[in-house]
Design an enzyme around this catalytic site. Structure first.
Site, PDB file in Angstrom:
ATOM      1  N   LYS A   1       0.884  -1.173  -0.018  1.00 16.23           N
ATOM      2  CA  LYS A   1       0.041   0.122  -0.075  1.00 16.23           C
ATOM      3  C   LYS A   1       0.922   1.130  -0.068  1.00 16.23           C
ATOM      4  CE  LYS A   1      -1.851   2.685   2.736  1.00 16.23           C
ATOM      5  NZ  LYS A   1      -1.740   4.106   1.851  1.00 16.23           N
TER       6      LYS A   1
ATOM      7  N   GLY B   1       6.366   5.084   8.704  1.00 14.71           N
ATOM      8  CA  GLY B   1       5.415   6.388   8.996  1.00 14.71           C
ATOM      9  C   GLY B   1       5.630   7.083  10.103  1.00 14.71           C
TER      10      GLY B   1
ATOM     11  N   GLU C   1       2.625   8.374  15.401  1.00 15.94           N
ATOM     12  CA  GLU C   1       1.117   7.959  16.023  1.00 15.94           C
ATOM     13  C   GLU C   1       0.481   6.922  15.070  1.00 15.94           C
ATOM     14  OE1 GLU C   1      -0.680  11.261  13.991  1.00 15.94           O
ATOM     15  OE2 GLU C   1      -2.765  10.517  14.778  1.00 15.94           O
TER      16      GLU C   1
ATOM     17  N   GLU D   1       8.967   1.558  11.348  1.00 16.56           N
ATOM     18  CA  GLU D   1      10.142   2.527  11.332  1.00 16.56           C
ATOM     19  C   GLU D   1       9.392   3.695  11.163  1.00 16.56           C
ATOM     20  OE1 GLU D   1      11.720   5.076  10.246  1.00 16.56           O
ATOM     21  OE2 GLU D   1      13.056   4.394   8.446  1.00 16.56           O
TER      22      GLU D   1
ATOM     23  N   CYS E   1      13.516  10.314   7.488  1.00 16.87           N
ATOM     24  CA  CYS E   1      12.980   9.880   8.914  1.00 16.87           C
ATOM     25  C   CYS E   1      14.327  10.161   9.868  1.00 16.87           C
ATOM     26  CB  CYS E   1      12.858   8.472   8.765  1.00 16.87           C
ATOM     27  SG  CYS E   1      13.748   7.414   7.674  1.00 16.87           S
TER      28      CYS E   1
ATOM     29  N   GLU F   1       9.586  15.528  15.486  1.00 18.52           N
ATOM     30  CA  GLU F   1      10.011  15.433  14.212  1.00 18.52           C
ATOM     31  C   GLU F   1       9.199  16.410  13.180  1.00 18.52           C
ATOM     32  OE1 GLU F   1      10.914  11.828  11.549  1.00 18.52           O
ATOM     33  OE2 GLU F   1       8.802  11.875  11.669  1.00 18.52           O
TER      34      GLU F   1
HETATM   35  P1  NAI Z   1       1.390   8.543   8.130  1.00 19.51           P
HETATM   36  O1  NAI Z   1       1.950   7.755   9.199  1.00 19.51           O
HETATM   37  O2  NAI Z   1      -0.163   8.937   8.216  1.00 19.51           O
HETATM   38  O3  NAI Z   1       1.432   7.953   6.723  1.00 19.51           O
HETATM   39  C1  NAI Z   1       2.274   6.850   6.187  1.00 19.51           C
HETATM   40  C2  NAI Z   1       1.674   5.518   5.684  1.00 19.51           C
HETATM   41  O4  NAI Z   1       0.844   4.956   6.606  1.00 19.51           O
HETATM   42  C3  NAI Z   1       0.781   5.860   4.410  1.00 19.51           C
HETATM   43  O5  NAI Z   1       0.684   4.924   3.573  1.00 19.51           O
HETATM   44  C4  NAI Z   1      -0.584   6.075   4.999  1.00 19.51           C
HETATM   45  O6  NAI Z   1      -1.781   5.997   4.117  1.00 19.51           O
HETATM   46  C5  NAI Z   1      -0.538   5.006   5.957  1.00 19.51           C
HETATM   47  N1  NAI Z   1      -1.776   5.089   7.020  1.00 19.51           N
HETATM   48  C6  NAI Z   1      -2.132   6.139   7.659  1.00 19.51           C
HETATM   49  N2  NAI Z   1      -2.917   5.841   8.526  1.00 19.51           N
HETATM   50  C7  NAI Z   1      -2.895   4.418   8.749  1.00 19.51           C
HETATM   51  C8  NAI Z   1      -3.756   3.554   9.455  1.00 19.51           C
HETATM   52  N3  NAI Z   1      -4.626   3.923  10.336  1.00 19.51           N
HETATM   53  N4  NAI Z   1      -3.660   2.274   9.309  1.00 19.51           N
HETATM   54  C9  NAI Z   1      -2.876   1.923   8.359  1.00 19.51           C
HETATM   55  N5  NAI Z   1      -1.886   2.521   7.459  1.00 19.51           N
HETATM   56  C10 NAI Z   1      -2.116   4.064   7.892  1.00 19.51           C
HETATM   57  O7  NAI Z   1       2.029   9.943   8.043  1.00 19.51           O
HETATM   58  P2  NAI Z   1       1.704  11.100   7.253  1.00 19.51           P
HETATM   59  O8  NAI Z   1       0.317  11.569   8.018  1.00 19.51           O
HETATM   60  O9  NAI Z   1       1.651  11.209   5.876  1.00 19.51           O
HETATM   61  O10 NAI Z   1       2.831  12.363   7.802  1.00 19.51           O
HETATM   62  C11 NAI Z   1       2.926  12.781   9.183  1.00 19.51           C
HETATM   63  C12 NAI Z   1       4.040  12.896   9.687  1.00 19.51           C
HETATM   64  O11 NAI Z   1       4.732  11.544   9.976  1.00 19.51           O
HETATM   65  C13 NAI Z   1       5.351  13.273   8.948  1.00 19.51           C
HETATM   66  O12 NAI Z   1       5.449  14.913   9.062  1.00 19.51           O
HETATM   67  C14 NAI Z   1       6.562  12.819   9.679  1.00 19.51           C
HETATM   68  O13 NAI Z   1       6.634  13.649  10.916  1.00 19.51           O
HETATM   69  C15 NAI Z   1       5.965  11.568   9.706  1.00 19.51           C
HETATM   70  N6  NAI Z   1       6.451  10.558   8.828  1.00 19.51           N
HETATM   71  C16 NAI Z   1       7.663   9.707   9.025  1.00 19.51           C
HETATM   72  C17 NAI Z   1       8.108   8.931   8.102  1.00 19.51           C
HETATM   73  C18 NAI Z   1       9.293   8.143   8.033  1.00 19.51           C
HETATM   74  O14 NAI Z   1      10.058   7.748   7.284  1.00 19.51           O
HETATM   75  N7  NAI Z   1       9.410   7.654   9.503  1.00 19.51           N
HETATM   76  C19 NAI Z   1       7.456   8.881   6.672  1.00 19.51           C
HETATM   77  C20 NAI Z   1       6.147   9.694   6.463  1.00 19.51           C
HETATM   78  C21 NAI Z   1       5.813  10.641   7.658  1.00 19.51           C
END
Ligand code: NAI
Ligand code: MG
Length: 482
Positions: A175, A228, A231, A250, A284, A385
């Site tokens: 996904k 991601g 949270e 991660e 990240c 972050e």
């Molecule tokens: P997110 O964690 O919501 O999204 C990452 C992935 O998780 C996407 O594919 C999203 O569709 C999926 N996702 C979201 N909610 C989900 C759920 N309830 N169940 C399963 N999958 C779910 O991240 P977002 O909102 O795009 O970014 C917010 C912050 O997160 C960023 O500002 C950054 O600080 C952090 N982040 C960290 C990353 C890393 O590389 N560790 C990558 C992306 C975001």
């Protein structure tokens, strides 16, 4: 009109059963690039059925190792053949500069080769259990893998999960992030041409609540590999607990970068800036908390300011661009709110770079490199972050003080240390609680080496041998001989 792109389930290209679509943007201009299906729980169920059937029927896990390896090598060659096209899609969908997108595509191809190589080398063990019995330890694929990836390295993060999962003999549902599905949707054709049996690799497009969460809850999924936000990672771990699914998380960080006064500043200054500004700061492991030894603090502030001013914001398609836009309007607002919070909490702005002037880019999601000094110890800008090009510079006097400061975070993904004294570099490297510590560098993540977090940066490892083992179960076969 932007094109419609279907998703890929059980070897077929299909829309969402709910008939819903998601707009995909070009962040450099704010224009809509394409529409993809917004998958619902029924689509996720179809993908899980397909992956489960392919796994249980053995079409992939029971294929001869060298035949499986051949398919991944062939897929790597196809990625290389399509290098330009994949990089172009990545630039228009993620905003990153072309040279970075090309590097991502090359590493994605290499990951397929690297893990293809492991398939024919992986072995179990025979344990000493006395003369009357024999204990065999076998490594077996975990089963159906849900790979949930973010938008900062769309193709590369997908491949970090998909290549080792396939090499392990698992079947996969990928996904991609709702913001960046375009390169993920190129992979099915590549795997099909390479000879991967249908159902082994599936791509479900959609957002977190609509597609990601049903995947996490689905009883046919054995393993979730997620990159991601903290949270969402916590939420996934909670939900996964209900069926004891295996989870790798991660979750980013707030990584420190330490510059000692004996550092080679010709390398440390550009390296420190790359550590925070590379990929628009959407990294990240961004080493955004910069600590500088007292004696060189003022000089470093000045040199960093000069370096930050050299950054050229613009479209990733412009060869002069060194920093692209952020991924979305909401990410831009989020980063701007962090910049405001730093000022509200008393930090002083040292420099903020220039935004693009080209009127065609006026709808893009740009935030210029931003550098602060004097941020308060536990203020938001020091603890959370940002995921944007924002750096804080903080003074320190002693080694033990800076180790305490570096570790004063709930995260533990990475750290950078700049010094000419190798013993000090190693000492500090060992003392920092993080999954990766760079000495005299920032950000390299070779595919051969393990990558992952301490503390709330997550658990489990990607890349390297450890990244493969995340998709393997261990079985003990006991044989009575007498
Ligand atoms: P997110 O964690 O919501 O999204 C990452 C992935 O998780 C996407 O594919 C999203 O569709 C999926 N996702 C979201 N909610 C989900 C759920 N309830 N169940 C399963 N999958 C779910 O991240 P977002 O909102 O795009 O970014 C917010 C912050 O997160 C960023 O500002 C950054 O600080 C952090 N982040 C960290 C990353 C890393 O590389 N560790 C990558 C992306 C975001
Ligand atoms: Mg989110």
């Amino acid at each position: 009109m932007p094109g419609e792109q279907l998703m890929y389930i059980g070897g077929r290209w299909i829309p969402s059963q709910d008939g819903l679509w998601l707009d995909v943007y070009n962040p450099a201009t704010g224009a809509v690039l394409a529409r993809v299906p917004s998958a619902c729980a029924r689509d996720v169920d179809a993908a899980c059925q397909a992956a489960r059937t392919a796994f249980d029927a053995g079409v992939w896990p029971a294929m001869a190792e060298r035949a499986r390896a051949r398919i991944l090598f062939d897929a790597a060659n196809l990625v290389r053949e399509r290098r330009q096209q994949l990089a172009m899609l990545e630039v228009t969908n993620s905003g990153k500069p072309m040279q970075d997108a090309l590097a991502d595509v090359d590493e994605a191809a290499y990951l397929l080769e690297y893990y293809a190589g492991w398939i024919t080398k992986l072995s179990g063990e025979v344990l000493p259990v006395g003369p009357d019995a024999m204990s065999l330890v076998l490594r077996e694929p975990m089963g159906v893998v849900a790979a949930i990836v973010p938008w900062n390295y769309p193709l590369l993060m997908a491949m970090q999960k998909v290549a080792p999962a396939l090499a392990a003999g698992c079947t996969v549902i990928l996904k991609p992030a709702e913001q960046t599905p375009m390169t993920a949707l190129e992979l099915p054709e590549i795997f099909e041409l390479a000879g991967l049996p249908s159902g082994v690799f599936n791509v479900v497009t959609g957002d977190g609540p609509g597609a990601g969460e049903p995947l996490v809850r689905h009883p046919m999924v054995d393993k979730i590999s997620f990159t991601g936000s903290l949270e969402v990672g916590k939420r996934i771990q909670r939900i996964a607990a209900d069926s004891v699914k295996r989870v790798t998380l991660e979750l980013g960080g707030k990584s420190p970068n330490i510059i000692f006064s004996d550092a080679d500043l010709e390398r440390a200054i550009p390296g420190t800036c790359l550590g925070v500004f590379w990929n628009q700061g959407e990294v990240c492991s961004a080493t955004a908390r910069v600590y500088v030894e007292d004696g060189i603090f003022d000089r470093v502030v000045e040199l960093i300011a000069q370096e930050a001013k050299k950054v050229r914001l613009g479209s990733g398609l412009d060869p002069a661009t060194t920093m692209g836009p952020l991924i979305s309007q909401s990410q831009k607002r989020r980063v701007e709110a962090y910049i405001q919070s730093a000022q509200d909490d008393g930090a002083s702005l040292v420099v903020q770079g220039a935004l693009p002037v080209n009127p065609e880019l006026s709808g893009g999601f740009y935030v210029a490199p931003t550098v602060f000094v004097g941020a308060a110890k536990h203020s938001k800008i020091m603890m959370e972050e940002v995921f944007g090009p924002v750096m804080t510079l903080t003074r320190f006097t002693t080694e033990s003080e800076v180790i305490d400061k570096a570790n004063d975070t709930p995260y533990g993904l990475a750290a950078a240390v700049w010094t000419r004294q190798i013993d000090r570099g190693l000492r500090v490297g060992k003392a920092i609680r993080a999954g990766t510590v760079w000495i005299n560098d920032s950000q390299p993540a070779p595919s051969e080496a393990p990558w992952g977090g301490y503390k709330q940066s997550g658990f489990g490892r990607e890349l390297g041998r450890q990244g493969l083992e995340e998709f393997l179960e261990t079985k003990h076969l006991f044989i009575r001989l007498h």
